[in-house]
Design an enzyme around this catalytic site. Structure first.
Site, PDB file in Angstrom:
ATOM      1  CD  GLU A 200      -3.296   0.580   1.954  1.00 30.00           C
ATOM      2  OE1 GLU A 200      -3.446  -0.606   2.298  1.00 30.00           O
ATOM      3  OE2 GLU A 200      -4.060   1.474   2.285  1.00 30.00           O
TER       4      GLU A 200
ATOM      5  CD  GLU B 164      -2.648   0.781  -4.289  1.00 30.51           C
ATOM      6  OE1 GLU B 164      -2.605   0.209  -3.171  1.00 30.51           O
ATOM      7  OE2 GLU B 164      -3.651   0.782  -5.013  1.00 30.51           O
TER       8      GLU B 164
ATOM      9  CB  CYS C 202      -7.252  -3.322   5.215  1.00 30.68           C
ATOM     10  SG  CYS C 202      -6.951  -1.722   5.919  1.00 30.68           S
TER      11      CYS C 202
ATOM     12  CB  SER D  72      -5.418   0.707  -1.282  1.00 23.96           C
ATOM     13  OG  SER D  72      -4.423  -0.288  -1.307  1.00 23.96           O
TER      14      SER D  72
ATOM     15  CE  LYS E 290     -10.771  -8.176   7.692  1.00 26.05           C
ATOM     16  NZ  LYS E 290      -9.938  -7.815   6.524  1.00 26.05           N
TER      17      LYS E 290
ATOM     18  CD  GLU F 233     -11.332  -9.061   3.196  1.00 29.22           C
ATOM     19  OE1 GLU F 233     -10.863  -8.000   2.777  1.00 29.22           O
ATOM     20  OE2 GLU F 233     -10.956  -9.592   4.270  1.00 29.22           O
TER      21      GLU F 233
ATOM     22  CD  GLU G 122      -9.829  -9.089  -7.953  1.00 28.45           C
ATOM     23  OE1 GLU G 122     -10.674  -8.754  -7.099  1.00 28.45           O
ATOM     24  OE2 GLU G 122      -9.393  -8.309  -8.814  1.00 28.45           O
TER      25      GLU G 122
ATOM     26  CB  CYS H 283      -9.911  -4.042  13.677  1.00 30.12           C
ATOM     27  SG  CYS H 283      -9.562  -3.484  12.011  1.00 30.12           S
TER      28      CYS H 283
END
Lengths: 172, 588
Positions: B283, B286, B304, B324, B363, B366, B372, B516
């Site tokens: 990141e 990036e 994230c 990102s 999560k 996710e 991907e 989190c």
């Protein structure tokens, strides 16, 4: 808040869109406008179609969640179209005591729909209300704006059959 | 009239002086009196829904609700007497009469506020005829399960979903006895704007909203002799899991968790902190690519947090190019477990099961978000458990958690820096990324106290800062709790649309308040006090470490040297990056 984006799943008919556009523009800057807009939509369609709510959310920035809170809070607003013939069984205190439940059961059996439902052919809609102000003639019910009093379950069969007969005659 | 800043009154004969506007409920707490309450939550405004916090005020024949009544000068309050207890007991019995008697098979058995209160009030009778609506639970989301029959209509989830998170998936539909919390219209959660953050489940007093418990599936994999079960733990889990075993919030129990996981049967124990370091490398690279070389949109926005990703795709999809593409640490670790680790240790990746322990319900979503997430050729992470589910597994296993010796993670995907550790706090990703970006620009590390980027720390909803990197100003912003995001993105959008200078170069967003550590899958009882303790746990850990920069993590360096090549390189791109697209808020 940001408007929820309207999905492309259900095509909104152009005249529905136009009607809502005009309605929203008319009420745009007025406080308490949501209820007034919902009134207009219901007057136009007989109920508040989901696509109309989605469009309304997009145009006014009022979240769908809030629009549905308002619609479901007020007994007046409907989410499903009514039938061609609307049966309202009074379940106010007097009618309740005089057997409104049995009248409702008779309709449910005859029409094969439950309280609050519309028949598949959209011919009948059945619902109960708290009081129609005709306690003197309890138990009472309203069919297509005609109030009928001192009803017994045995009347129901004929009432429905008469309507069906008229419908058939009209068709022919 | 003189305006007083404080009010003086008495509560159960004790003098109290509290700031003007303090509720009787809060004022009572200041003199160590707890008034029973089921609807008011420390995070939320009072709704006066449950009716348990009634008190007596001298001269007033009514019994006002302490949560929604401000203490006034001269009030004489009684919070507990025989009559109040009896009224409360009746109220509680009425609530219970609309609640299924299903405690033994409920996800909140042992942690339910209603159950606890029924116990405290010594409810021994069940005389009021029970009326519970016949409604099917909504299991559509895969992250949380909603059972409307267990709802006591306190309104916490609605306030959380609408005000705290600005998601508006849940609403109060209908009225009176028929009131229920549900998405607008007869649609499932999965078809609604729900982003699966799980904050509703973290605030629900009963079992009406709980995480989708997948512990049984994990036990099944652990029992299968043909499977090689591996596991990762997220940064925030280690400073919260201890609460389930009697430790104070913020207590770091990392070593015990490693040991516990091995005793549960996991053959390799990895740490998401390692892949947090990796996310930072990708990141930060990036960011510099976009910031210094003009390749890509600015501001760069962190991705994230899967609940935030879902929110952006549904509500702010014009920011897709700003996101990102670096995958979250969970997904990076998963793909490496089934490629790099499998190769290095000669294990067939088809036999590897990767379980993640996350503070988060989103999560779970996710894991299958896009194709991907199968970059290894398999499902990169097979099952994601919340902190609460791990606690349940440890308790089931008979492991005496508090007496466990500290263990170690497996080094190949387990070594981490302090920068990876603070990933779990609001501002932590930004701070970790800036530490590495500073190095990448200047060729040297921040030193001593300068490592601690206090400008991006704290609990304020939106925090902006300008960081000077050798004469170049980098403007950053941090937002947490999704209600804070809209204002920030609107500011960016306005600047973009008017062609003005962008207000920020880099933005970090975490969906849950506090980040989190305050995730929807964390132990119950969250409040800002608890969040701050957990955050302190992470930052104390960071400060105590010799290794504080992601780019200095030796296992990360080895990973690039031996396997990945360059950051943002071809291999890194195919394994560690993902893409985003607009999605409808309502599917019907």
């Amino acid at each position: 808040m940001n408007a929820t984006s309207s999905p492309e799943l259900k095509e909104i008919e152009p005249e529905v869109r136009k009607g809502i556009d005009e309605c929203v523009d008319r009420w745009k800057d007025k406080e308490g406008n949501l209820i007034m807009i919902l009134h207009e939509i219901q007057n136009q369609h007989g109920y508040v179609p989901r696509e109309a709510s989605l469009l309304l959310a997009e145009k006014t920035g009022v979240p769908m969640a809030r629009i549905y809170e308002v619609i479901t809070f007020y007994h007046y607003f409907r989410l499903v179209p009514q039938g061609k013939h609307n049966v309202t069984v009074c379940n106010g205190t007097a009618c309740y005591l005089k057997g409104a439940g049995r009248l409702l059961n008779a309709f449910e059996r005859k029409l094969k729909i439950k309280d609050g439902e519309t028949s598949n052919d959209r011919l009948f809609h059945l619902e109960t209300v708290r009081c129609i102000g005709c306690c003197g003639m309890s138990p009472a019910l309203v069919i297509d704006k005609n109030t009928l009093g001192k009803m017994v379950p045995e009347n129901i069969e004929k009432i429905v059959d008469d309507i069906l007969k008229t419908e058939q005659t009209n068709e022919n | 009239m003189i305006k007083h800043n404080t009010v003086k009154a008495t509560i159960n004969g004790m003098a109290v002086e509290v700031p003007f506007g303090t509720s009787i409920l809060e004022a009572a707490r200041s003199v160590q009196v707890n008034i029973p309450v089921l609807c008011k939550h420390k995070d939320l405004l009072p709704t006066a829904a449950c009716g348990l916090c009634i008190v007596k005020v001298s001269g007033n024949r009514k019994l006002p609700r302490a949560c929604a009544t401000a203490l006034e000068d001269g009030m004489e309050i009684t919070t507990h007497d025989t009559e109040l207890t009896e009224v409360r007991r009746t109220t509680l019995e009425l609530i219970l009469s609309n609640h299924p008697n299903a405690c033994l098979t409920c996800g909140r058995n042992g942690s339910c506020e209603l159950q606890t209160m029924a116990g405290e009030f010594g409810i021994r009778q069940d005389d009021i005829p029970r009326y519970v609506r016949d409604l099917e639970p909504d299991c559509s989301s895969g992250s949380i399960v909603m059972d409307f029959t267990k709802c006591i209509k306190c309104g916490r989830c609605i306030q959380v979903c609408q005000q705290m998170q600005n998601v508006w998936a849940l609403s109060f539909l209908d009225r009176g006895i028929n009131t229920r919390m549900a998405p607008a219209g007869d649609i499932s959660l999965n078809e609604s704007p729900c982003i699966r953050c799980g904050q509703c489940s973290a605030h629900c007093p009963t079992g009406a909203i709980v995480e989708n418990d997948e512990t049984a599936a994990v036990w099944e994999e652990l029992r299968d002799p043909d499977k090689y079960c591996t596991v990762q733990i997220a940064p925030s889990v280690r400073v919260a899991l201890g609460e389930e075993f009697g430790h104070a919030p913020g207590t770091d129990v990392t070593g015990k968790i490693y040991t516990a996981l091995r005793r549960l049967g996991f053959k390799a124990v990895f740490d998401t902190n390692f892949s947090a370091d990796l996310t930072i490398i990708e990141e930060a690279s990036e960011f510099l690519e976009r910031f210094a070389h003009g390749n890509g949109e600015l501001p760069l926005i962190t991705s994230c947090c899967p609940a935030w990703v879902d929110y952006m795709e549904k509500r702010f999809s014009d920011f897709v190019p700003n996101f990102s593409t670096a995958k979250s640490p969970q997904q990076m670790l998963g793909v490496l477990a089934k490629t790099y680790f499998a190769e290095k240790s000669g294990i067939d990746p088809a036999s590897i099961i990767q379980v993640s322990i996350m503070p988060c319900t989103a999560k779970k979503y996710e894991l299958e978000r896009t194709d991907e997430m199968y970059a290894s050729g398999y499902k990169d992470v097979d099952i994601s458990l919340t902190t609460r589910e791990l606690a349940r597994m440890i308790k089931q296993s008979g492991v005496d958690f508090n007496r466990l010796p500290d263990g170690e993670a497996d080094s190949i995907l387990g070594t981490y820096s302090g920068a990876g550790l603070i990933f779990g706090s609001t501002g932590g990703v930004m701070e970790a990324a800036l530490r590495t970006a500073y190095f990448k620009v200047t060729g040297k590390n921040l030193e001593k106290e300068a490592i601690n980027l206090h400008a991006v720390r704290g609990m304020k909803g939106i925090r902006g800062a300008a960081i000077d990197i050798e004469g170049t100003e980098v403007r950053v912003a941090v937002a947490h709790g999704l209600a804070n995001v809209e204002a920030l993105l609107k500011e960016v959008r306005e600047a973009r649309d008017s062609g003005g200078p962008i207000p920020y170069h880099f933005i970090e967003v975490m969906a849950c308040p506090g980040g989190c550590i305050g995730g929807g899958g964390q132990p119950y009882g969250v409040s800002d006090e608890v969040r701050l303790q957990r955050i302190k746990g992470l930052f104390d850990g960071d400060e105590s470490m010799a290794l504080r920069f992601s780019h200095e993590n030796p296992d990360i360096k080895k990973l690039y040297d031996d396997y990945l090549g360059e950051p943002l390189g071809e291999k890194a791109h195919s394994l560690l990056h993902a893409h985003y697209k607009p999605r409808p808020a309502y599917q019907r």
